[in-house]
Design an enzyme around this catalytic site. Structure first.
Site, PDB file in Angstrom:
ATOM      1  N   LYS A 128       0.855  -1.211   0.000  1.00 24.75           N
ATOM      2  CA  LYS A 128       0.000   0.000   0.000  1.00 24.75           C
ATOM      3  C   LYS A 128       0.877   1.242   0.000  1.00 24.75           C
ATOM      4  CE  LYS A 128      -1.686   1.459   4.096  1.00 24.75           C
ATOM      5  NZ  LYS A 128      -1.414   2.849   4.470  1.00 24.75           N
ATOM      6  N   ASN A 129       1.913   1.259   0.837  1.00 16.24           N
ATOM      7  CA  ASN A 129       2.696   2.488   1.029  1.00 16.24           C
ATOM      8  C   ASN A 129       3.726   2.748  -0.060  1.00 16.24           C
ATOM      9  OD1 ASN A 129       1.140   2.923   3.229  1.00 16.24           O
ATOM     10  ND2 ASN A 129       2.706   2.409   4.739  1.00 16.24           N
ATOM     11  N   CYS A 151      -4.192  12.268  13.217  1.00 14.46           N
ATOM     12  CA  CYS A 151      -4.995  11.046  13.237  1.00 14.46           C
ATOM     13  C   CYS A 151      -4.720  10.390  14.595  1.00 14.46           C
ATOM     14  CB  CYS A 151      -4.599  10.123  12.083  1.00 14.46           C
ATOM     15  SG  CYS A 151      -2.932   9.543  12.222  1.00 14.46           S
ATOM     16  N   ARG A 192       0.215  14.771  12.634  1.00 12.15           N
ATOM     17  CA  ARG A 192       0.934  14.388  11.415  1.00 12.15           C
ATOM     18  C   ARG A 192       1.410  15.665  10.720  1.00 12.15           C
ATOM     19  NH1 ARG A 192      -0.766   9.076  10.153  1.00 12.15           N
ATOM     20  NH2 ARG A 192       1.033   8.970   8.768  1.00 12.15           N
ATOM     21  N   ASP A 207       5.061   0.504  12.056  1.00 12.22           N
ATOM     22  CA  ASP A 207       3.826  -0.126  11.571  1.00 12.22           C
ATOM     23  C   ASP A 207       3.690  -1.567  12.010  1.00 12.22           C
ATOM     24  OD1 ASP A 207       3.736   1.618   8.363  1.00 12.22           O
ATOM     25  OD2 ASP A 207       3.326   2.246  10.414  1.00 12.22           O
ATOM     26  N   ARG A 235      -8.398  -0.722   5.242  1.00 10.64           N
ATOM     27  CA  ARG A 235      -7.585   0.288   4.568  1.00 10.64           C
ATOM     28  C   ARG A 235      -6.251  -0.294   4.131  1.00 10.64           C
ATOM     29  NH1 ARG A 235      -6.858   5.737   7.631  1.00 10.64           N
ATOM     30  NH2 ARG A 235      -5.568   5.902   5.798  1.00 10.64           N
TER      31      ARG A 235
END
Ligand code: EPZ
Length: 420
Positions: free
Chosen positions: A22-23, A116, A121, A307, A399
């Site tokens: 995803k990133n 968030c 952020r 993460d 997500r």
């Protein structure tokens, strides 16, 4: 809204295919805006965040089509440099269109991402880097507005108080590839996703050296062509399944991975006593009956990834002894602690360190997902807890994890999705 229900106690074993990262995909889709022609991005995971980025690129005026795991992006001559609040507010990573819009159009207006649950952020490093290239940047009515007569290469130091910044490095790199002259980015992020973005830009005709290192050298070019690119595997999804194998005392092989992207996690799983072996593109994790507590501190790559902090904590909650988990990237990234404690774990916070005392068994409970990786930790805890666990607000998990319950079921987990 949906929830995931897990009947704990199953030992996981078997093989699981890991999806594209995803990133890596998100900034690479944004980078496609810089090309004069069509780019095709392959191995794209089917995730909510990717759909959000597709919607954003379309709202900017690009022609975007998707077909089984590939996305085609065709920038048009009518690109609109405005990323609206309604889209950016649903996905913070939308900020990564700032660099390419500025690089191509010399102007951009992107809604500020805001904070968030894992913490504030900020984007001060993004702004610092883009201003160094010659952009005039103002913050007005919740938008970051950037304009530049021309962009000129500079030497830029991009280290912040928490180390390097992944998306700031990406944004500055994407603005520099069409700038006049040479740009040096010092203390650039080294994450594999940043290296993958650099490799995509090079395929488009950019001149970049040092991708994946702390020092990037970019020689500006006049234009970039569309390119075809296959994104790297998702090391965080892979790591999550590796922890699941260790936690359930199972035998899990993750496939289509780049093992060295998970060196920090493999090191900690081995220190905890799991048996970890790998080939060129697989990693096998066999959990041992009794594991040992390990201390973890999150750091920029190649350090232990933030993460995977919540997932590692889930493992430590059922490991006899005391482990200390310190978060150096997002000091507040501990929303999972209170939910894990509702399942019977013994975690208490001391500043940005969690002191984890292992317990014999977690007990299933209703728990609330709060952010992407915290929800992964709750899923892992449910796999080993006694009884049933309901993880609510599972859209957080969707997500970043493609077909998670199918993949877990394929390993023998008793997990299913239900309407709230
Ligand atoms: C990327 O976010 C990832 N997201 C995050 O993954 C990941 O946790 C993070 O990198 C760190 O590895 C994507 O790639 C889409 P940073 P990013 O800028 O780039 C501070 C997930 O779960 N900072 O590297 O936004 C910041 O507050 C997500 O997939 C500044 O101070 O993170 C943090 O403490 C969550 N000023 C640290 O740097 C800035 O201008 C690292 O943040 C920018 C960041």
């Amino acid at each position: 809204m949906e929830k995931l229900v897990i009947q704990g106690g199953k030992r996981l074993s078997g093989e699981v295919e890991i999806s594209g990262a995803k990133n890596a995909t998100l900034p690479i889709l944004a980078a496609a805006l810089l090309a004069d022609g069509e780019s095709v991005i392959e191995n794209v995971p089917n995730l909510r965040d990717i759909s959000t980025m597709v919607r954003l690129l379309r709202s900017l005026g690009a022609r975007v089509t998707q077909s089984n795991g590939s996305i085609s992006v065709k920038p048009t001559n009518s690109l609109v440099p405005l990323a609206p609040y309604k889209l950016v507010s649903t996905m913070r990573a939308s900020i990564c269109v700032l660099g390419p819009l500025l690089g191509r159009l010399h102007e951009a207006e992107v809604s500020l991402p805001g904070g968030c649950v894992i913490g504030p952020r900020p984007i001060d490093l993004h702004i610092k880097g883009l201003e160094a290239l010659g952009a005039k940047i103002t913050i007005e009515h919740g938008y970051v507005k950037a304009k530049a007569k021309e962009l000129r290469g500079r030497e830029i130091y991009l280290g912040g108080s928490f180390g390097s910044s992944v998306l700031a490095t990406g944004n500055v790199m994407m603005a520099a590839v069409l700038a006049k002259g040479e740009t040096w980015i010092e203390n650039a992020a080294c994450e594999p996703e940043v290296e993958d973005l650099a490799n995509f830009l090079i395929c488009m005709g950019a001149k970049i050296e040092g991708g994946g290192t702390h020092l990037l050298r970019i020689q500006g070019v006049k234009k970039l062509r569309g390119a075809r690119h296959r994104v790297i595997p998702d090391r965080i999804e892979a790591g999550t399944f590796m922890v699941a194998g260790a936690m359930s005392r199972g035998d899990v092989m993750v496939k289509n991975v780049i093992p060295q992207h998970n060196n920090a996690l493999i090191d900690k799983l081995r220190a905890a006593g799991a048996d970890v072996t790998h080939t060129k593109n697989t990693v096998r994790v066999r959990g041992k009956k009794v594991l040992k507590p390990v201390d973890v501190t999150t750091l920029p790559y190649p350090g232990f990834p933030t993460d995977l902090q919540a997932q590692m904590m889930a493992l430590m909650t059922i490991t006899p002894g005391i482990s200390v988990i310190t978060e150096k990237i997002y000091p507040d990234r501990f929303m999972h602690v209170s939910e894990l404690n509702r399942m019977g774990s013994k975690v208490f916070m001391e500043g940005s360190s969690a002191i984890v005392t292992g317990v014999k068994r977690l007990s299933g409970a209703h728990v609330m997902a709060s952010d992407l990786r915290a929800s992964a930790a709750l899923l892992l805890a449910g796999l080993v807890a006694e009884g049933r666990t309901d993880v609510h607000r599972i859209y957080h998990l969707d997500r970043g994890y493609e077909k998670v319950e199918e993949k877990m079921k394929g390993l023998g987990a008793a997990v299913w999705r239900e309407k709230e």
